[in-house]
Motif scaffolding. Structure first.
Motif, PDB file in Angstrom:
ATOM      1  N   TYR A  91       0.663  -1.164   0.052  1.00 41.20           N
ATOM      2  CA  TYR A  91       0.012   0.142   0.062  1.00 41.20           C
ATOM      3  C   TYR A  91       1.012   1.257  -0.049  1.00 41.20           C
ATOM      4  CZ  TYR A  91      -4.218   2.700   1.208  1.00 41.20           C
ATOM      5  OH  TYR A  91      -5.372   3.561   1.182  1.00 41.20           O
ATOM      6  N   THR A  92       0.204   2.342  -0.450  1.00 37.82           N
ATOM      7  CA  THR A  92       1.068   3.589  -0.380  1.00 37.82           C
ATOM      8  C   THR A  92       0.450   4.625   0.750  1.00 37.82           C
ATOM      9  OG1 THR A  92       1.440   3.779  -2.711  1.00 37.82           O
ATOM     10  CG2 THR A  92       1.687   5.772  -1.661  1.00 37.82           C
ATOM     11  N   PHE A  93       1.477   4.845   1.643  1.00 38.92           N
ATOM     12  CA  PHE A  93       1.012   5.768   2.826  1.00 38.92           C
ATOM     13  C   PHE A  93       1.505   7.120   2.534  1.00 38.92           C
ATOM     14  CE2 PHE A  93       0.690   1.613   4.220  1.00 38.92           C
ATOM     15  CZ  PHE A  93      -0.357   1.523   5.122  1.00 38.92           C
ATOM     16  N   GLY A  94       0.496   8.278   2.462  1.00 37.17           N
ATOM     17  CA  GLY A  94       1.242   9.697   2.247  1.00 37.17           C
ATOM     18  C   GLY A  94       0.314  10.700   2.631  1.00 37.17           C
ATOM     19  N   GLY A  95      -0.323  10.398   3.888  1.00 43.68           N
ATOM     20  CA  GLY A  95      -1.251  11.460   4.443  1.00 43.68           C
ATOM     21  C   GLY A  95      -0.267  12.485   4.887  1.00 43.68           C
ATOM     22  N   PRO A  96      -0.786  13.854   5.200  1.00 45.04           N
ATOM     23  CA  PRO A  96      -0.103  14.876   5.252  1.00 45.04           C
ATOM     24  C   PRO A  96       0.541  14.740   6.728  1.00 45.04           C
ATOM     25  CG  PRO A  96      -2.217  15.662   4.189  1.00 45.04           C
ATOM     26  CD  PRO A  96      -2.151  14.045   4.643  1.00 45.04           C
ATOM     27  N   ASP A 141       2.268  -9.673  18.806  1.00 44.60           N
ATOM     28  CA  ASP A 141       1.735  -9.270  20.035  1.00 44.60           C
ATOM     29  C   ASP A 141       2.481  -8.414  21.071  1.00 44.60           C
ATOM     30  OD1 ASP A 141       3.073 -11.228  21.040  1.00 44.60           O
ATOM     31  OD2 ASP A 141       1.240 -12.388  21.884  1.00 44.60           O
ATOM     32  N   GLN A 142       3.983  -8.196  20.838  1.00 47.08           N
ATOM     33  CA  GLN A 142       4.729  -7.573  21.679  1.00 47.08           C
ATOM     34  C   GLN A 142       5.546  -6.265  20.892  1.00 47.08           C
ATOM     35  OE1 GLN A 142       7.647 -10.095  23.469  1.00 47.08           O
ATOM     36  NE2 GLN A 142       6.197 -11.951  23.731  1.00 47.08           N
ATOM     37  N   VAL A 143       4.911  -5.996  19.716  1.00 48.84           N
ATOM     38  CA  VAL A 143       5.424  -4.873  19.085  1.00 48.84           C
ATOM     39  C   VAL A 143       5.173  -3.477  19.773  1.00 48.84           C
ATOM     40  CG1 VAL A 143       5.197  -3.511  16.850  1.00 48.84           C
ATOM     41  CG2 VAL A 143       5.393  -6.022  16.708  1.00 48.84           C
ATOM     42  N   PRO A 144       6.174  -2.648  19.942  1.00 45.54           N
ATOM     43  CA  PRO A 144       6.096  -1.402  20.755  1.00 45.54           C
ATOM     44  C   PRO A 144       5.114  -0.410  19.773  1.00 45.54           C
ATOM     45  CG  PRO A 144       8.296  -1.615  19.987  1.00 45.54           C
ATOM     46  CD  PRO A 144       7.793  -2.840  19.613  1.00 45.54           C
ATOM     47  N   GLN A 145       5.360   0.773  20.364  1.00 46.27           N
ATOM     48  CA  GLN A 145       5.059   2.052  19.667  1.00 46.27           C
ATOM     49  C   GLN A 145       6.055   2.203  18.435  1.00 46.27           C
ATOM     50  OE1 GLN A 145       2.312   3.704  19.384  1.00 46.27           O
ATOM     51  NE2 GLN A 145       2.797   4.634  17.565  1.00 46.27           N
ATOM     52  N   LEU A 146       5.743   2.176  17.363  1.00 46.04           N
ATOM     53  CA  LEU A 146       6.696   2.617  16.192  1.00 46.04           C
ATOM     54  C   LEU A 146       6.913   3.916  15.703  1.00 46.04           C
ATOM     55  CD1 LEU A 146       5.989  -0.724  14.292  1.00 46.04           C
ATOM     56  CD2 LEU A 146       7.590  -0.474  15.809  1.00 46.04           C
ATOM     57  N   ALA A 147       8.070   4.149  14.929  1.00 47.66           N
ATOM     58  CA  ALA A 147       8.210   5.395  14.422  1.00 47.66           C
ATOM     59  C   ALA A 147       7.099   5.538  13.108  1.00 47.66           C
ATOM     60  CB  ALA A 147       9.501   5.597  13.501  1.00 47.66           C
ATOM     61  N   PHE A 148       6.946   7.115  13.008  1.00 48.99           N
ATOM     62  CA  PHE A 148       6.056   7.208  11.796  1.00 48.99           C
ATOM     63  C   PHE A 148       4.653   6.655  11.913  1.00 48.99           C
ATOM     64  CE2 PHE A 148      10.522   7.281   9.992  1.00 48.99           C
ATOM     65  CZ  PHE A 148      10.624   8.493   9.591  1.00 48.99           C
ATOM     66  N   ASP A 149       4.101   6.224  10.937  1.00 48.37           N
ATOM     67  CA  ASP A 149       2.726   5.650  10.921  1.00 48.37           C
ATOM     68  C   ASP A 149       2.983   4.263  10.561  1.00 48.37           C
ATOM     69  OD1 ASP A 149       3.759   5.666   8.376  1.00 48.37           O
ATOM     70  OD2 ASP A 149       1.835   6.431   7.562  1.00 48.37           O
ATOM     71  N   HIS A 150       4.143   3.449  11.318  1.00 52.81           N
ATOM     72  CA  HIS A 150       4.312   2.121  11.117  1.00 52.81           C
ATOM     73  C   HIS A 150       3.673   1.123  11.662  1.00 52.81           C
ATOM     74  CE1 HIS A 150       8.662   2.784   9.258  1.00 52.81           C
ATOM     75  NE2 HIS A 150       7.882   3.529   8.589  1.00 52.81           N
ATOM     76  N   ASN A 151       2.924   1.655  12.865  1.00 43.78           N
ATOM     77  CA  ASN A 151       1.935   0.795  13.580  1.00 43.78           C
ATOM     78  C   ASN A 151       0.550   0.355  12.474  1.00 43.78           C
ATOM     79  OD1 ASN A 151       3.316   2.049  16.004  1.00 43.78           O
ATOM     80  ND2 ASN A 151       2.621  -0.069  16.599  1.00 43.78           N
ATOM     81  N   VAL A 153       1.006   0.745   9.471  1.00 40.36           N
ATOM     82  CA  VAL A 153       1.350  -0.122   8.270  1.00 40.36           C
ATOM     83  C   VAL A 153       1.274  -1.744   8.624  1.00 40.36           C
ATOM     84  CG1 VAL A 153       3.337  -0.466   6.820  1.00 40.36           C
ATOM     85  CG2 VAL A 153       2.924   1.726   7.345  1.00 40.36           C
ATOM     86  N   LEU A 154       1.794  -1.834   9.807  1.00 43.00           N
ATOM     87  CA  LEU A 154       1.688  -3.282  10.394  1.00 43.00           C
ATOM     88  C   LEU A 154       0.254  -3.700  10.439  1.00 43.00           C
ATOM     89  CD1 LEU A 154       3.032  -5.827  11.717  1.00 43.00           C
ATOM     90  CD2 LEU A 154       2.737  -4.319  14.018  1.00 43.00           C
ATOM     91  N   GLU A 155      -0.451  -2.947  10.787  1.00 38.64           N
ATOM     92  CA  GLU A 155      -2.012  -3.566  10.644  1.00 38.64           C
ATOM     93  C   GLU A 155      -2.432  -3.831   9.578  1.00 38.64           C
ATOM     94  OE1 GLU A 155      -6.423  -2.043  12.216  1.00 38.64           O
ATOM     95  OE2 GLU A 155      -4.848  -0.775  12.834  1.00 38.64           O
ATOM     96  N   TYR A 156      -2.114  -2.943   8.606  1.00 33.81           N
ATOM     97  CA  TYR A 156      -2.459  -3.415   7.405  1.00 33.81           C
ATOM     98  C   TYR A 156      -1.797  -4.614   6.685  1.00 33.81           C
ATOM     99  CZ  TYR A 156      -4.207  -1.873   2.497  1.00 33.81           C
ATOM    100  OH  TYR A 156      -4.865  -1.485   1.358  1.00 33.81           O
ATOM    101  N   GLY A 157      -0.414  -4.692   6.879  1.00 33.74           N
ATOM    102  CA  GLY A 157       0.477  -5.908   6.340  1.00 33.74           C
ATOM    103  C   GLY A 157      -0.187  -6.997   7.190  1.00 33.74           C
TER     104      GLY A 157
END
Length: 248
Positions: A91-96, A141-151, A153-157
């Motif tokens: 997917y492409t993530f490009g929100g302001p 189930d142990q992934v921390p708060q990630l940089a940018f909007d990567h959480n 992205v992870l949910e989408y993946g």
């Protein structure tokens, strides 16, 4: 023209201005640790601002003359060695304002992220730590708060991975060449949860599809009965490739 109208007109012109973009790729790399029944995702610790010292996905900005897919494979090759790897665009993530550098840049450059989804064999994947102080597999189930909007992205993946397992033979990309039906079922339960299907129905449905070849070889594991070893038959699967399938 009154000053208030001048400001409004100038703002309107700026709103219509075309945005300048930089394009990056971020790789969501999944693997299944079947020994411990864990779904894993690969994270790296950022070595620079923004989000210095915070976990994120392996990513890079696209270079001149480089395709998006080449950039995705380049960053993969810098972080992991794997003989068997499945990769597709996600997917492409490009929100302001998804990237803090947008507000720091006097030219208001926007940062797009074209994400890629990858699946690798855990037993064969070798992490590359050259010049990187932090690179690790994290249980989902142990992934921390990630940089940018990567959480996000992870949910989408993760949703894409679940869908791929249900409607495509992607599981065979990460299984060894020879496997038991129990191995296959374990992989599905690790990703989809134990309640997705009972083993008997799962086994019956897959064998009816006709693309699993019984090798005639038995594998003894523990005190139970020896189990048959199967092989995925890509040629037998070919006629089904473009048909809507439900594997489970």
């Amino acid at each position: 023209m009154p000053e208030r109208l001048q400001r409004k007109a100038a703002h309107s012109v700026n709103d219509r201005a075309l945005a300048d973009f930089k394009v990056g790729v971020d790789n969501v790399i999944f693997s299944v640790d079947t020994a411990q029944n864990r779904l894993l995702v690969l994270l790296v610790m950022r070595q620079e601002d923004p989000f210095l010292g915070q976990w994120s996905f392996p990513g890079t900005l696209v270079r001149r003359g480089e395709s998006l897919e080449d950039a995705a494979y380049r960053i993969l090759a810098e972080k992991i060695r794997a003989r068997n790897l499945y990769l597709e665009q996600l997917y492409t993530f490009g929100g302001p304002d998804r990237d803090p550098r947008e507000s720091m840049d006097s030219y208001a450059i926007r940062y797009l992220s074209v994400s890629y989804f990858a699946l690798v064999r855990f037993a064969e994947a070798e992490l590359i730590a050259d010049g990187v102080s932090g690179i690790a597999w994290y249980p989902l189930d142990q992934v921390p708060q990630l940089a940018f909007d990567h959480n996000e992205v992870l949910e989408y993946g993760h949703r894409r991975l679940r869908n791929k397992l249900e409607y495509s033979p992607v599981a065979f990309e990460v299984l060894p060449e020879l496997f038991t039906l129990s191995d296959l079922y374990q992989l599905y339960t690790t990703v989809l949860g134990e309640n997705f299907s009972d083993y008997s129905n799962f086994r019956s449905r897959l064998l009816k599809m006709g693309f699993l070849s019984d090798t005639g070889v038995k594998a003894s594991r523990g005190a139970g009965r020896p189990a048959s070893l199967y092989r995925f038959d890509a040629e037998a699967f070919a006629p089904l490739k473009d048909k809507p399938l439900v594997f489970i």
